[in-house]
Write a protein that holds these residues in place. Structure first.
Motif, mmCIF file in Angstrom:
data_model
loop_
_atom_site.group_PDB
_atom_site.id
_atom_site.type_symbol
_atom_site.label_atom_id
_atom_site.label_comp_id
_atom_site.label_asym_id
_atom_site.label_seq_id
_atom_site.Cartn_x
_atom_site.Cartn_y
_atom_site.Cartn_z
ATOM 1 N N ARG A 59 0.836 -1.199 0.000
ATOM 2 C CA ARG A 59 0.000 0.000 0.000
ATOM 3 C C ARG A 59 0.874 1.254 0.000
ATOM 4 N NH1 ARG A 59 -5.223 0.836 3.756
ATOM 5 N NH2 ARG A 59 -5.933 -0.676 2.191
ATOM 6 N N ASP A 60 0.515 2.206 -0.890
ATOM 7 C CA ASP A 60 1.205 3.490 -0.984
ATOM 8 C C ASP A 60 0.149 4.592 -0.910
ATOM 9 O OD1 ASP A 60 3.086 5.468 -1.382
ATOM 10 O OD2 ASP A 60 3.024 5.311 -3.561
ATOM 11 N N THR A 61 0.248 5.458 0.066
ATOM 12 C CA THR A 61 -0.745 6.507 0.268
ATOM 13 C C THR A 61 -0.116 7.873 0.022
ATOM 14 O OG1 THR A 61 -1.888 5.176 1.921
ATOM 15 C CG2 THR A 61 -2.373 7.540 1.884
ATOM 16 N N THR A 62 -0.794 8.704 -0.803
ATOM 17 C CA THR A 62 -0.339 10.060 -1.097
ATOM 18 C C THR A 62 -1.437 11.043 -0.729
ATOM 19 O OG1 THR A 62 0.995 9.258 -2.953
ATOM 20 C CG2 THR A 62 0.536 11.615 -2.878
ATOM 21 N N VAL A 63 -1.072 12.062 0.057
ATOM 22 C CA VAL A 63 -2.024 13.104 0.454
ATOM 23 C C VAL A 63 -1.467 14.449 -0.010
ATOM 24 C CG1 VAL A 63 -3.252 14.223 2.341
ATOM 25 C CG2 VAL A 63 -2.738 11.767 2.461
ATOM 26 N N THR A 64 -2.256 15.192 -0.779
ATOM 27 C CA THR A 64 -1.845 16.511 -1.227
ATOM 28 C C THR A 64 -2.945 17.516 -0.934
ATOM 29 O OG1 THR A 64 -2.705 16.090 -3.457
ATOM 30 C CG2 THR A 64 -0.369 15.634 -3.074
ATOM 31 N N CYS A 65 -2.520 18.770 -0.747
ATOM 32 C CA CYS A 65 -3.471 19.850 -0.490
ATOM 33 C C CYS A 65 -3.315 20.909 -1.577
ATOM 34 C CB CYS A 65 -3.232 20.457 0.889
ATOM 35 S SG CYS A 65 -4.412 21.772 1.304
ATOM 36 N N HIS A 66 -4.406 21.156 -2.318
ATOM 37 C CA HIS A 66 -4.406 22.126 -3.411
ATOM 38 C C HIS A 66 -5.162 23.374 -2.986
ATOM 39 C CE1 HIS A 66 -3.793 19.032 -6.897
ATOM 40 N NE2 HIS A 66 -3.081 18.740 -5.826
ATOM 41 N N LEU A 67 -4.604 24.536 -3.342
ATOM 42 C CA LEU A 67 -5.366 25.776 -3.269
ATOM 43 C C LEU A 67 -6.115 25.911 -4.588
ATOM 44 C CD1 LEU A 67 -6.199 28.448 -2.066
ATOM 45 C CD2 LEU A 67 -4.013 29.415 -2.792
ATOM 46 N N MET A 68 -7.426 25.965 -4.550
ATOM 47 C CA MET A 68 -8.253 25.836 -5.750
ATOM 48 C C MET A 68 -8.600 27.189 -6.371
ATOM 49 S SD MET A 68 -10.892 22.845 -4.560
ATOM 50 C CE MET A 68 -11.553 22.696 -6.234
ATOM 51 N N ASN A 69 -8.993 27.113 -7.637
ATOM 52 C CA ASN A 69 -9.496 28.279 -8.352
ATOM 53 C C ASN A 69 -10.922 28.570 -7.891
ATOM 54 O OD1 ASN A 69 -10.248 30.218 -10.175
ATOM 55 N ND2 ASN A 69 -10.289 28.866 -11.945
ATOM 56 N N ASP A 70 -11.169 29.802 -7.526
ATOM 57 C CA ASP A 70 -12.510 30.222 -7.122
ATOM 58 C C ASP A 70 -12.743 31.621 -7.678
ATOM 59 O OD1 ASP A 70 -14.873 30.982 -5.934
ATOM 60 O OD2 ASP A 70 -14.359 30.212 -3.956
ATOM 61 N N GLN A 71 -13.721 31.776 -8.561
ATOM 62 C CA GLN A 71 -13.959 33.053 -9.218
ATOM 63 C C GLN A 71 -14.259 34.175 -8.230
ATOM 64 O OE1 GLN A 71 -13.564 33.601 -12.579
ATOM 65 N NE2 GLN A 71 -12.731 31.528 -12.521
ATOM 66 N N SER A 72 -14.682 33.828 -7.016
ATOM 67 C CA SER A 72 -14.998 34.873 -6.043
ATOM 68 C C SER A 72 -13.753 35.616 -5.578
ATOM 69 C CB SER A 72 -15.715 34.270 -4.829
ATOM 70 O OG SER A 72 -14.846 33.395 -4.122
ATOM 71 N N TYR A 73 -12.551 35.035 -5.807
ATOM 72 C CA TYR A 73 -11.332 35.695 -5.368
ATOM 73 C C TYR A 73 -11.191 37.084 -5.988
ATOM 74 C CZ TYR A 73 -9.692 31.066 -3.823
ATOM 75 O OH TYR A 73 -9.552 29.849 -3.224
ATOM 76 N N ARG A 74 -11.552 37.186 -7.248
ATOM 77 C CA ARG A 74 -11.295 38.437 -7.942
ATOM 78 C C ARG A 74 -12.130 39.591 -7.387
ATOM 79 N NH1 ARG A 74 -12.456 37.165 -13.942
ATOM 80 N NH2 ARG A 74 -11.320 35.325 -13.279
ATOM 81 N N TYR A 75 -13.154 39.244 -6.639
ATOM 82 C CA TYR A 75 -13.973 40.287 -6.039
ATOM 83 C C TYR A 75 -13.657 40.487 -4.553
ATOM 84 C CZ TYR A 75 -16.485 39.094 -10.284
ATOM 85 O OH TYR A 75 -16.796 38.826 -11.574
ATOM 86 N N GLY A 76 -13.155 39.438 -3.896
ATOM 87 C CA GLY A 76 -13.007 39.517 -2.456
ATOM 88 C C GLY A 76 -11.597 39.699 -1.953
ATOM 89 N N ALA A 77 -10.565 39.363 -2.767
ATOM 90 C CA ALA A 77 -9.187 39.433 -2.287
ATOM 91 C C ALA A 77 -8.683 40.863 -2.380
ATOM 92 C CB ALA A 77 -8.301 38.508 -3.121
ATOM 93 N N VAL A 78 -8.337 41.447 -1.247
ATOM 94 C CA VAL A 78 -7.935 42.845 -1.207
ATOM 95 C C VAL A 78 -6.607 42.962 -0.463
ATOM 96 C CG1 VAL A 78 -8.542 45.162 -0.418
ATOM 97 C CG2 VAL A 78 -10.333 43.614 -1.220
ATOM 98 N N GLY A 79 -5.670 43.743 -1.005
ATOM 99 C CA GLY A 79 -4.423 44.033 -0.305
ATOM 100 C C GLY A 79 -3.489 42.847 -0.240
#
Length: 463
Positions: A59-79
């Motif tokens: 058994r080989d287990t791989t765990v990864t964490c992705h920061l995903m694309n979310d269209q709301s970023y372009r309106y909410g991410a400030v500074g």
């Protein structure tokens, strides 16, 4: 926090089972910006042998964490945008394509050293970014990752970086300096196109010179340092303002399309073709480059080497050249004269096709070289004069591929017997000629030319 959980079972074979699980959720950064993540778990079970029940699995287990694309970023991410090192105990290692595309309100980006890959177009068009920190541990910058980030002035690169993708920083019109850039990394096409790079120090480059200036329309001259042995593919592609470049004596190879689209290029100093090999399309679209010293070439000239060199007006290939490859001078639309040596034996398909201004071909061979019918365009054969050695006209008239409408024999005393320097008192533009009378340089200096005899301003020069 919101969450979605899903499971997938795949059975590609009896010997392997793959189990996948993903968890998607949203969590705020320390600056209160909500970001969407996916923790992805993959379990591979591979049959490794037999036990009393019939199977043993590895058994080989791989765990990864992705920061995903979310269209709301372009309106909410400030500074300030500080991406966390981990969420739910898992390190953030990957940022998805277009994750923050067009987020013009972001002014500062802090990326943790857990991130290995910045995918394509992650910060594309983020016009507000002024401060950028690229962390140690980062290995890949994708295609157009920071394209159009016009306020970034300096980028400091980590030692772990292995690849910079095509147009990664294209159009970053404020970018003046690249700090700690390892020139041995893999570069895509025009990674810094449209970046002024006025403070960038390239004097320490050794080995292959990378395409850091490709697409730079503002640079006008370049002097490459000794120790550079090769120009990468597309090294100066699209440098439309580049007028002159000085090459080092250590140079041995010029890569594909190295000067393609350098429409203002007038001088290539130090190009020694006796030791430097040229790949395809090197001078494609160089409309201002009128000549080059071909004296160092010998043996075979490869396919496509001078394809599309629009500025080339005349060329004299030296003794020792035995063959010319496919489409080597194709579409050299200003080429009016070509001198071919007595050693030439073979030319390939469309070698001179599309040379619409070709008026004279001087061939010094004692027998017709073998060529296909399309080596010269029919239109060229109809208007161009083929000059052959004395007594060779009839032989060429029946030779395959040499069906020129006009074939004339050269006098045995062809060449410069004497040079008369006019004394009219009128200032005349000066040129350097070889002993065949072919103009090969402007002015009266033979500096930078290959060793040999030259004529200029009524005087003989030895180089």
């Amino acid at each position: 926090m919101t969450a979605i959980i899903g499971m997938i079972w795949l059975f590609p074979s009896y010997a392997m089972q793959i189990y996948q699980d993903y968890d998607i959720f949203t969590e705020e950064t320390e600056d209160g910006i909500p970001l969407k993540y996916m923790i992805y778990t993959e379990v591979n079970e591979e049959e490794a042998g037999m036990d009393e029940f019939g199977h043993i699995y590895k058994r080989d287990t791989t765990v990864t964490c992705h920061l995903m694309n979310d269209q709301s970023y372009r309106y909410g991410a400030v500074g300030r945008l500080k991406i966390p090192e981990s969420v739910h105990g898992q390190p953030v290692t990957y940022i998805d394509e277009k994750a923050f595309e067009g987020c013009s309100m972001i002014t500062e980006v802090v990326i943790p050293n857990t991130v290995k890959n910045l995918s394509n177009m992650v910060f594309y068009g983020c016009r507000g970014i002024v401060a950028l920190t690229l962390p140690e541990g980062l290995e890949t910058i994708g295609v157009s990752t920071f394209e159009g980030c016009k306020k970034i002035e300096t980028v400091t690169f980590p030692s772990t970086l292995r690849k910079i993708g095509q147009c990664a920083f294209y159009g970053c019109s404020g970018l003046r300096d690249l700090v700690n850039l390892d020139f041995s990394v893999e570069f895509g096409v025009k990674p810094f196109g449209g970046c002024p790079l006025t403070d960038f120090d390239y004097s320490t480059v050794r080995g292959t010179f990378p395409p850091v200036f490709a697409g730079n329309e503002g640079i006008t001259s370049i002097m490459l340092p000794e120790g550079v042995t090769a120009l990468s593919s597309n090294a100066f592609m699209g440098c439309s303002g580049l007028k002159s470049i000085t090459l080092p004596t250590t140079l041995t190879r010029v890569g594909f399309a190295a000067f393609s689209g350098c429409a203002s290029l007038e001088q290539v100093n130090g190009l020694d073709l006796s030791v430097t090999s040229l790949e395809n399309h090197v001078f494609y679209g160089c409309t201002s480059l009128k000549y080059a010293d071909f004296s160092g070439i010998s043996g075979s000239i490869c396919d496509y080497v001078f394809y599309g060199w629009d500025g080339l007006e005349c060329a004299s290939l030296p003794e020792g050249v035995t063959s010319i490859g496919k489409e080597t001078f194709k579409n050299c639309s200003c080429l009016s004269r070509i001198d071919l040596p007595s050693t030439l034996a073979v030319m390939e398909n469309e070698t001179f096709a599309g040379c619409t201004n070709l008026k004279d071909v001087y061939l010094y061979a004692a027998a017709p070289p073998m060529i296909p019918d399309d080596c010269f365009s029919p239109e060229t054969k109809a208007v161009c004069t083929l000059h052959v050695c004395a007594g060779m006209r009839q032989l060429f008239e029946v030779a395959p591929g040499w069906d020129f409408a006009s074939i004339v024999e050269m006098d045995e005393e062809q060449g410069i017997g004497a040079v008369v320097n006019g004394d009219s008192g009128v200032a005349k533009e000066k040129y350097v000629y070889d002993l065949l009378g072919l103009k090969i340089a402007n002015g009266n200096s033979v500096r930078g030319l290959a060793k040999g005899l030259y004529i200029s301003d009524g005087k003989k020069y030895v180089r």
